[in-house]
Design an enzyme around this catalytic site. Structure first.
Site, PDB file in Angstrom:
ATOM      1  N   SER A  76       0.825  -1.070   0.057  1.00  0.00           N
ATOM      2  CA  SER A  76       0.053  -0.232  -0.026  1.00  0.00           C
ATOM      3  C   SER A  76       1.156   1.251   0.378  1.00  0.00           C
ATOM      4  O   SER A  76       0.226   2.170  -0.494  1.00  0.00           O
ATOM      5  CB  SER A  76      -0.883   0.357   1.499  1.00  0.00           C
ATOM      6  OG  SER A  76       0.058  -0.166   2.318  1.00  0.00           O
ATOM      7  N   ASP A 225      -5.274   7.078   9.890  1.00  0.00           N
ATOM      8  CA  ASP A 225      -4.421   6.301  10.069  1.00  0.00           C
ATOM      9  C   ASP A 225      -3.221   5.911  11.233  1.00  0.00           C
ATOM     10  O   ASP A 225      -2.867   5.344  11.303  1.00  0.00           O
ATOM     11  CB  ASP A 225      -4.848   5.026   8.872  1.00  0.00           C
ATOM     12  CG  ASP A 225      -3.963   5.112   7.928  1.00  0.00           C
ATOM     13  OD1 ASP A 225      -2.811   6.003   8.281  1.00  0.00           O
ATOM     14  OD2 ASP A 225      -3.630   4.244   6.634  1.00  0.00           O
ATOM     15  N   HIS A 228      -0.428   5.781   6.843  1.00  0.00           N
ATOM     16  CA  HIS A 228      -0.397   6.011   5.465  1.00  0.00           C
ATOM     17  C   HIS A 228       0.235   7.095   4.263  1.00  0.00           C
ATOM     18  O   HIS A 228      -0.539   8.045   5.448  1.00  0.00           O
ATOM     19  CB  HIS A 228      -1.079   5.087   4.203  1.00  0.00           C
ATOM     20  CG  HIS A 228      -1.000   3.984   4.918  1.00  0.00           C
ATOM     21  ND1 HIS A 228      -2.276   3.252   5.347  1.00  0.00           N
ATOM     22  CD2 HIS A 228      -1.222   3.015   3.860  1.00  0.00           C
ATOM     23  CE1 HIS A 228      -2.657   1.625   5.456  1.00  0.00           C
ATOM     24  NE2 HIS A 228      -1.170   1.454   4.289  1.00  0.00           N
TER      25      HIS A 228
END
Length: 251
Positions: A76, A225, A228
Site C-alpha cells: 500500500s 490512520d 500511510h
C-alpha cells in the site's frame, strides 16, 4: 514463534519517545482493518500509464524500444493507499524527477494494498512478462502485521529476487527496507530489520535501509490512520528512493 511474533504489527518507524510510542501503538487495530479487511480497498495502480492502443494510436510513439522501465513492486505504500490521486504516490513523484532531467525512463506502479511477500512471490512471474530495467522491491511490512514467521518473509523475498535475476538477468534490483515498532521487542525488531540488510548484501543489491525514513511516525506526514503517508509524505519517500535511484539511472 516468540510471544512478540504473535502480536500484530503496524507500519511506522521506531519512535524515540514513549509518548509517541503509545500514540502510534493505538493505530495497530486500525492498520489491521486496512491491510486485512475490505478487498475493494486493494488495487493495483500504474504510474504514467500509456493508453490502450484502441483508444490512442499514439501508444507506439510513447513507448519505444529505447524507453527503459522502472517497476515499483510493493504494497500500500507503493500503491498510494488513501490518496485522492494515485499520481501523488511516490512512484509518480519519481517520474516527475526523471522527466525533469530528460531521462528516457517510464515508472510503473505495481503496488497492491495489503500485499505480503507471499502474494508478491505468486505474482512476480506475471509481472515480469514486461520489460523491466530497474526493479524496486518494497514488501515485507504486512508480513509482520499478520504474524508471518520472519524466516518465511526472508525466504519469500529471496525467491522474488531469484526469479527476477533468472528471468531478467540484466535487471537492476533495488531493495527497500522496512522497520517495525519497538514495542515488538528489541530482538524481534532487530531481526526483521536485518532481513533486508542481509538480502541486499547477499545478492549485491542497491539498498534503501528504510523507505519511510523521516516519514514513519511523523503525524503531519501521515494520513489519519497514522500509517500511510500523505501527499507531502510521499514526496519525502520519493526523495529517499531518489537518493539510491538517481546514481543508477544517470551514470
Amino acid at each position: 514463534m516468540s510471544k512478540a511474533q504473535n502480536n500484530h504489527l503496524h507500519l511506522i518507524s521506531p519512535i524515540s519517545t514513549m509518548p509517541k510510542l503509545l500514540k502510534f501503538c493505538y493505530f495497530i487495530f486500525t492498520l489491521l482493518l486496512f491491510s486485512c479487511g475490505n478487498d475493494k480497498a486493494e488495487k493495483t495502480v500504474e504510474t504514467k500509464q500509456v493508453k490502450e492502443a484502441t483508444n490512442d494510436t499514439e501508444q507506439n510513439d510513447v513507448i519505444t524500444n529505447d524507453t527503459k522501465t522502472i517497476l515499483c513492486f510493493g504494497d500500500s505504500i507503493t500503491a498510494g493507499m488513501g490518496l485522492e490521486d494515485s499520481n501523488d504516490a511516490y512512484p509518480a513523484v519519481l517520474q516527475q524527477k526523471i522527466d525533469a532531467l530528460g531521462l528516457n525512463y517510464t515508472v510503473i506502479n505495481s503496488g497492491l494494498s495489503g500485499e505480503t511477500t507471499s502474494g508478491g512471490k505468486n505474482r512476480i512471474n506475471w509481472i515480469l512478462n514486461q520489460k523491466v530495467d530497474i526493479f524496486l522491491l518494497e514488501l515485507g511490512a504486512n508480513d509482520g502485521l499478520r504474524g508471518v514467521p520472519l524466516s518465511e518473509t526472508r525466504a519469500n523475498l529471496q525467491t522474488i529476487i531469484d526469479v527476477v535475476q533468472k528471468k531478467s538477468p540484466k535487471t537492476t534490483i533495488i531493495l527497500a527496507g522496512m522497520e517495525l515498532p519497538p514495542n515488538m521487542g528489541q530482538d524481534y525488531t532487530n531481526e526483521f530489520r536485518q532481513i533486508f540488510a542481509d538480502l541486499a548484501e547477499k545478492n549485491k543489491l542497491a539498498f534503501i535501509p528504510f523507505i519511510l525514513k523521516d516519514v514513519g511516525g511523523v503525524a503531519d506526514l501521515n494520513q489519519d490512520d497514522g500509517i500511510h503517508p500523505t501527499v507531502e509524505g510521499h514526496k519525502i519517500v520519493a526523495d529517499t528512493v531518489w537518493d539510491v535511484l538517481k546514481p543508477i539511472i544517470t551514470k
